[in-house]
Scaffold this motif. Structure first.
Motif, PDB file in Angstrom:
ATOM      1  N   SER A 138       1.566  -2.810  -4.479  1.00  0.00           N
ATOM      2  CA  SER A 138       0.190  -2.319  -4.554  1.00  0.00           C
ATOM      3  C   SER A 138      -0.559  -3.043  -5.664  1.00  0.00           C
ATOM      4  CB  SER A 138       0.168  -0.801  -4.793  1.00  0.00           C
ATOM      5  OG  SER A 138       0.724  -0.488  -6.035  1.00  0.00           O
ATOM      6  N   ARG A 139      -1.890  -2.956  -5.600  1.00  0.00           N
ATOM      7  CA  ARG A 139      -2.730  -3.588  -6.625  1.00  0.00           C
ATOM      8  C   ARG A 139      -2.501  -2.968  -7.981  1.00  0.00           C
ATOM      9  NH1 ARG A 139      -8.301  -2.893  -3.589  1.00  0.00           N
ATOM     10  NH2 ARG A 139      -7.223  -0.956  -3.259  1.00  0.00           N
ATOM     11  N   LEU A 153      -0.007  -1.512   4.899  1.00  0.00           N
ATOM     12  CA  LEU A 153      -0.881  -0.338   4.939  1.00  0.00           C
ATOM     13  C   LEU A 153      -2.047  -0.458   3.973  1.00  0.00           C
ATOM     14  CD1 LEU A 153       1.927   2.398   4.732  1.00  0.00           C
ATOM     15  CD2 LEU A 153       1.035   1.270   6.776  1.00  0.00           C
ATOM     16  N   ALA A 154      -2.143  -1.581   3.292  1.00  0.00           N
ATOM     17  CA  ALA A 154      -3.134  -1.735   2.222  1.00  0.00           C
ATOM     18  C   ALA A 154      -4.556  -1.648   2.748  1.00  0.00           C
ATOM     19  CB  ALA A 154      -2.935  -3.068   1.509  1.00  0.00           C
ATOM     20  N   ARG A 192       2.850   6.748   0.748  1.00  0.00           N
ATOM     21  CA  ARG A 192       3.726   7.665   0.013  1.00  0.00           C
ATOM     22  C   ARG A 192       4.681   8.398   0.946  1.00  0.00           C
ATOM     23  NH1 ARG A 192       2.359   9.422  -5.086  1.00  0.00           N
ATOM     24  NH2 ARG A 192       0.559   8.351  -5.939  1.00  0.00           N
ATOM     25  N   HIS A 193       4.133   8.852   2.073  1.00  0.00           N
ATOM     26  CA  HIS A 193       4.947   9.599   3.037  1.00  0.00           C
ATOM     27  C   HIS A 193       5.964   8.683   3.714  1.00  0.00           C
ATOM     28  CE1 HIS A 193       2.581  13.223   2.514  1.00  0.00           C
ATOM     29  NE2 HIS A 193       1.489  12.476   2.618  1.00  0.00           N
ATOM     30  N   GLY A 200       0.831  -1.198   0.000  1.00  0.00           N
ATOM     31  CA  GLY A 200       0.000   0.000   0.000  1.00  0.00           C
ATOM     32  C   GLY A 200       0.868   1.252   0.000  1.00  0.00           C
ATOM     33  N   GLY A 201       2.084   1.113  -0.483  1.00  0.00           N
ATOM     34  CA  GLY A 201       3.051   2.212  -0.457  1.00  0.00           C
ATOM     35  C   GLY A 201       2.760   3.352  -1.403  1.00  0.00           C
TER      36      GLY A 201
END
Length: 148
Positions: A32-33, A70-71, A15-16, A8-9
């Protein structure tokens, strides 16, 4: 080989986190997907994989020592939430175990906490004891915490 994986980056929090990790000198793989990239971070490795897919998680986490999960996910029905949150948490944890990952950080939500007493919400009361009465999101996050 990336030492840190952020599932989930490419999302809001991710992102942060990725930016800070890279600035600190870490080798980072974003999972990520959709293979979105973070502008001006070309040194990051990007992998497309879904947490609900066991084989994809095993491959995506290979070689990592630290994983941030984090996803998000969800969808139109409970099966979608169960796949993304509950099975996803299991798949990530199992891939971490199989690869000898030293640290797994899971981003949950305040939505899992018991809200029945009113007043200040803390972790002391624990997760809601009646998840079936909550939204699919809260219910799925509660179940994912139980898996982990």
């Amino acid at each position: 080989m990336a030492e840190i994986v952020v599932i989930g980056g490419s999302g809001f929090i991710g992102r942060h986190l990725v930016r800070r990790l890279v600035e600190g000198g870490a080798k980072v793989r974003v999972v990520s997907r959709s293979a979105g990239t973070i502008p001006d971070l070309p040194a990051v490795e990007y992998v497309t994989a879904a947490v609900g897919n066991t084989a994809e998680m095993l491959k995506a986490l290979e070689g990592s020592r630290e994983v941030y999960h984090l996803a998000a996910g969800g969808g139109a029905n409970w099966a979608d939430f169960e796949r993304d949150f509950v099975a996803g948490a299991h798949n990530v944890a199992e891939a971490c175990r199989q690869h000898g990952v030293r640290r797994l950080v899971y981003a949950s939500s305040i939505a899992v906490l018991y809200l029945g007493d009113g007043g200040i919400i803390t972790e002391v009361a624990g997760v809601d004891p009646k998840p079936a009465a909550r939204s699919a999101y809260a219910r799925a996050k509660i179940a994912a915490e139980g898996v982990l």
